[in-house]
Design an enzyme around this catalytic site. Structure first.
Site, short mmCIF file in Angstrom:
data_model
loop_
_atom_site.label_atom_id
_atom_site.label_comp_id
_atom_site.label_asym_id
_atom_site.label_seq_id
_atom_site.Cartn_x
_atom_site.Cartn_y
_atom_site.Cartn_z
N CYS A 127 0.83 -1.22 0.00
CA CYS A 127 0.00 0.00 0.00
C CYS A 127 0.86 1.27 0.00
O CYS A 127 1.55 1.55 0.98
CB CYS A 127 -0.91 -0.05 1.22
SG CYS A 127 -1.75 1.49 1.61
N CYS A 146 0.08 3.79 2.71
CA CYS A 146 0.54 3.24 4.00
C CYS A 146 2.02 3.54 4.20
O CYS A 146 2.45 3.93 5.29
CB CYS A 146 0.32 1.73 4.06
SG CYS A 146 -1.40 1.21 3.93
#
Length: 127
Positions: A30, A33
């Site tokens: 991600c 993230c």
């Protein structure tokens, strides 16, 4: 204070055993993230008395499902074992600091009263 990794085995103990716990639900693949990780880590160095925890949603799929994580990163905050904040999306450092200060400033007697009211209302709906 560095961040700690949470698993299904350590999640509940961590949330119930500390006053304030921030949990970052993330995954290695991600991009947002990865951009949020250093912001979260930096905040962990600035805010004493707050536990900063991370849950790898790939490794802990059942925990992520139990927490109803549908988008990552998702930040959850617990105070006195009560979920007081949950929001998907990476936050900039000033926003994260602001949320932490708001959580520290919560009147937990008021929060517990509101939770009790919601549970009572839910109980009446279930009857």
């Amino acid at each position: 204070m560095a961040t700690v990794e949470l698993t299904a085995d350590t999640f509940e103990k961590t949330v119930t055993g500390n006053d304030i716990v921030l949990v970052d639900f993330w995954a290695e693949w991600c991009g947002p993230c990865k951009r949020f990780a250093p912001v979260f880590e930096e905040a962990s160095e600035k805010h004493d008395g707050v536990v900063f925890a991370k849950v790898d949603t790939e490794a802990e799929q059942q925990l992520a499902a139990a927490a109803q994580i549908t988008s990552i990163p998702t930040l959850m905050a617990f105070r006195d074992s009560i979920l007081v904040f949950a929001q998907p999306g990476a936050l900039p450092a000033p926003a994260l600091d602001g949320i932490i200060e708001q959580i520290k400033g919560l009147d937990m007697d008021d929060v517990r009263a509101k939770v009790a009211e919601q549970q009572a209302a839910q109980g009446q709906q279930d009857s």
